[in-house]
Design a protein around this motif. Structure first.
Motif, PDB file in Angstrom:
ATOM      1  N   ARG A  72       1.009  71.739  41.058  1.00 11.66           N
ATOM      2  CA  ARG A  72       0.770  70.768  42.253  1.00 11.66           C
ATOM      3  C   ARG A  72       1.871  69.653  42.181  1.00 11.66           C
ATOM      4  O   ARG A  72       2.380  69.182  43.599  1.00 11.66           O
ATOM      5  CB  ARG A  72      -0.483  70.150  42.450  1.00 11.66           C
ATOM      6  N   ASP A  78      -1.348  74.869  44.866  1.00 15.75           N
ATOM      7  CA  ASP A  78      -2.513  74.638  44.476  1.00 15.75           C
ATOM      8  C   ASP A  78      -3.161  76.075  44.022  1.00 15.75           C
ATOM      9  O   ASP A  78      -3.426  76.779  44.983  1.00 15.75           O
ATOM     10  CB  ASP A  78      -3.409  73.719  45.357  1.00 15.75           C
ATOM     11  N   GLY A 130       2.519  70.689  29.564  1.00 14.75           N
ATOM     12  CA  GLY A 130       1.878  71.407  28.601  1.00 14.75           C
ATOM     13  C   GLY A 130       2.253  72.787  28.146  1.00 14.75           C
ATOM     14  O   GLY A 130       3.502  72.863  28.213  1.00 14.75           O
ATOM     15  N   ASP A 170      -1.833  66.976  27.821  1.00 12.33           N
ATOM     16  CA  ASP A 170      -2.715  66.086  28.484  1.00 12.33           C
ATOM     17  C   ASP A 170      -3.939  66.598  29.026  1.00 12.33           C
ATOM     18  O   ASP A 170      -4.763  65.776  29.974  1.00 12.33           O
ATOM     19  CB  ASP A 170      -1.666  65.606  29.976  1.00 12.33           C
TER      20      ASP A 170
HETATM   21  P1  NDP Z   1      -2.080  70.210  30.999  1.00  9.26           P
HETATM   22  O1  NDP Z   1      -3.081  69.272  31.417  1.00  9.26           O
HETATM   23  O2  NDP Z   1      -0.963  69.735  30.112  1.00  9.26           O
HETATM   24  O3  NDP Z   1      -1.471  71.268  31.951  1.00  9.26           O
HETATM   25  C1  NDP Z   1      -2.503  71.847  33.070  1.00  9.26           C
HETATM   26  C2  NDP Z   1      -1.391  72.459  33.900  1.00  9.26           C
HETATM   27  O4  NDP Z   1      -2.236  73.060  34.977  1.00  9.26           O
HETATM   28  C3  NDP Z   1      -0.658  71.267  34.644  1.00  9.26           C
HETATM   29  O5  NDP Z   1       0.780  71.761  34.902  1.00  9.26           O
HETATM   30  C4  NDP Z   1      -1.293  71.127  35.993  1.00  9.26           C
HETATM   31  O6  NDP Z   1      -0.427  70.967  36.986  1.00  9.26           O
HETATM   32  C5  NDP Z   1      -1.982  72.550  36.209  1.00  9.26           C
HETATM   33  N1  NDP Z   1      -2.883  72.621  37.192  1.00  9.26           N
HETATM   34  C6  NDP Z   1      -4.216  72.133  37.372  1.00  9.26           C
HETATM   35  N2  NDP Z   1      -4.844  72.431  38.386  1.00  9.26           N
HETATM   36  C7  NDP Z   1      -3.937  73.076  39.237  1.00  9.26           C
HETATM   37  C8  NDP Z   1      -4.222  73.588  40.499  1.00  9.26           C
HETATM   38  N3  NDP Z   1      -5.407  73.419  41.021  1.00  9.26           N
HETATM   39  N4  NDP Z   1      -3.170  74.253  41.017  1.00  9.26           N
HETATM   40  C9  NDP Z   1      -2.047  74.441  40.242  1.00  9.26           C
HETATM   41  N5  NDP Z   1      -1.909  73.972  39.141  1.00  9.26           N
HETATM   42  C10 NDP Z   1      -2.778  73.504  38.378  1.00  9.26           C
HETATM   43  O7  NDP Z   1      -2.811  71.096  29.830  1.00  9.26           O
HETATM   44  P2  NDP Z   1      -2.502  72.383  28.972  1.00  9.26           P
HETATM   45  O8  NDP Z   1      -1.121  72.679  28.981  1.00  9.26           O
HETATM   46  O9  NDP Z   1      -3.012  72.131  27.661  1.00  9.26           O
HETATM   47  O10 NDP Z   1      -3.381  73.485  29.376  1.00  9.26           O
HETATM   48  C11 NDP Z   1      -2.886  74.868  30.105  1.00  9.26           C
HETATM   49  C12 NDP Z   1      -3.964  75.729  29.765  1.00  9.26           C
HETATM   50  O11 NDP Z   1      -4.209  75.910  28.510  1.00  9.26           O
HETATM   51  C13 NDP Z   1      -5.473  75.414  30.428  1.00  9.26           C
HETATM   52  O12 NDP Z   1      -5.853  76.740  31.163  1.00  9.26           O
HETATM   53  C14 NDP Z   1      -6.197  75.024  29.278  1.00  9.26           C
HETATM   54  O13 NDP Z   1      -7.506  75.282  29.415  1.00  9.26           O
HETATM   55  C15 NDP Z   1      -5.401  76.077  28.083  1.00  9.26           C
HETATM   56  N6  NDP Z   1      -5.967  75.608  26.619  1.00  9.26           N
HETATM   57  C16 NDP Z   1      -5.600  74.262  26.326  1.00  9.26           C
HETATM   58  C17 NDP Z   1      -5.720  73.986  25.010  1.00  9.26           C
HETATM   59  C18 NDP Z   1      -5.162  72.447  24.694  1.00  9.26           C
HETATM   60  O14 NDP Z   1      -6.182  71.934  23.568  1.00  9.26           O
HETATM   61  N7  NDP Z   1      -4.471  71.543  25.161  1.00  9.26           N
HETATM   62  C19 NDP Z   1      -6.475  74.693  24.075  1.00  9.26           C
HETATM   63  C20 NDP Z   1      -6.892  75.970  24.714  1.00  9.26           C
HETATM   64  C21 NDP Z   1      -6.514  76.162  25.843  1.00  9.26           C
HETATM   65  P3  NDP Z   1      -0.570  69.752  38.376  1.00  9.26           P
HETATM   66  O15 NDP Z   1      -1.472  68.778  38.062  1.00  9.26           O
HETATM   67  O16 NDP Z   1       0.752  69.430  38.654  1.00  9.26           O
HETATM   68  O17 NDP Z   1      -1.011  70.974  39.435  1.00  9.26           O
END
Ligand code: NDP
Length: 248
Positions: free
Chosen positions: A39, A64, A18, A192
């Motif tokens: 992660r 994490d 993302g 996602d």
């Molecule tokens: P994705 O789900 O595509 O990405 C989320 C990322 O966060 C992944 O790379 C995941 O990696 C990582 N992540 C989650 N939990 C952990 C953890 N405990 N430790 C390390 N990494 C972690 O979503 P987005 O790219 O959309 O989200 C990114 C940010 O943007 C978030 O903060 C979201 O709230 C914000 N946002 C998104 C919007 C949308 O509509 N998509 C709108 C507004 C804000 P992995 O699982 O490999 O750890």
């Protein structure tokens, strides 16, 4: 004085997909060395390979963000490798929507520990490096949900409201350290994020809202982040709110 990009080092959390992934690619394309954290190690490794194939420099950090010790260890590893940290992008996050009544409270703990505590741990680990080198830039990904609360989104709203609040406090605390702080507030982005919602009605609703409009792409957010970090040092971009043109 404007620091050359080839000298700058960035750390992007949530870089395995993302917005974080797109941001890592965009910063690397500017010539900035990028450490990518999340992660899912295999996804980080393939992102590092893509950046290197394009002529950039990158480093995968499996961690994490909810584990403070891992965050500290990985920032130390980054410092040993490149000796500095100029830009921290806190993009790791979860959006586990659903009403408060009847919620699985584990969803709340996961969101609060990732969106708020994880962001704070990374910030806390990065600040001493930035202070010692005389400057830096912290970019926190909040959301439109950090400005407008909606039924079925209360705890996610609380975490993103928290990100906005602590970012402004941090900005004020850091002005004499030449550390800039920017909050990015996206509306609906094609990622996602919604697929991880555990409440099936809330998940279907979020996926439907995204399908009914042309959402933002992760790269649209990456462009906003590049805009903020490329400003001359005397300019702090406090906040960028960007939503799909069709989002009401
Ligand atoms: P994705 O789900 O595509 O990405 C989320 C990322 O966060 C992944 O790379 C995941 O990696 C990582 N992540 C989650 N939990 C952990 C953890 N405990 N430790 C390390 N990494 C972690 O979503 P987005 O790219 O959309 O989200 C990114 C940010 O943007 C978030 O903060 C979201 O709230 C914000 N946002 C998104 C919007 C949308 O509509 N998509 C709108 C507004 C804000 P992995 O699982 O490999 O750890």
């Amino acid at each position: 004085f404007m620091q050359r990009n080839e000298q700058r080092v960035a750390l992007v959390t949530g870089a395995s997909s993302g917005i974080g992934e797109a941001t890592a690619l965009a910063l690397a394309a500017q010539g900035i060395r990028v450490a990518v954290a999340a992660r899912r190690t295999e996804r980080l490794e393939s992102l590092v390979a893509r950046i290197q194939q394009a002529g950039g420099e990158a480093l995968a950090l499996s961690l994490d963000v909810t584990d403070e010790q891992q965050v500290q260890t990985m920032v130390r590893h980054l410092q040993e490798r490149w000796g500095r940290l100029d830009i921290l992008v806190n993009s790791a996050g979860l959006m586990l929507l659903g009403p408060i009544a009847g919620a699985d409270t584990e969803d709340w703990r996961r969101m609060i520990s990732t969106n708020v505590l994880g962001l704070l741990y990374a910030t806390h680990a990065a600040l001493p490096l930035m202070q010692a080198q005389g400057g830096g830039h912290i970019v926190n990904i909040s959301s439109l949900a950090g400005r407008i609360a909606r039924a079925g989104s209360g705890v996610y709203n609380a975490t993103k409201w928290g990100v906005g609040a602590l970012s402004e406090a941090l900005r004020q605390e850091c002005v004499h350290d030449h550390i800039r702080v920017t909050v990015i507030e996206p509306g609906i982005v094609e990622t996602d994020l919604a697929s991880h919602i555990t409440n099936s009605a809330a998940r279907e609703n979020a996926l439907r809202r995204k399908q009914n409009i042309t959402p933002l792409q992760s790269n649209d957010i990456a462009n906003a982040i590049v805009y903020a970090v490329m400003q001359p040092l005397h300019v702090n971009v406090n906040e960028i709110l960007l939503v799909p043109s069709e989002q009401g």
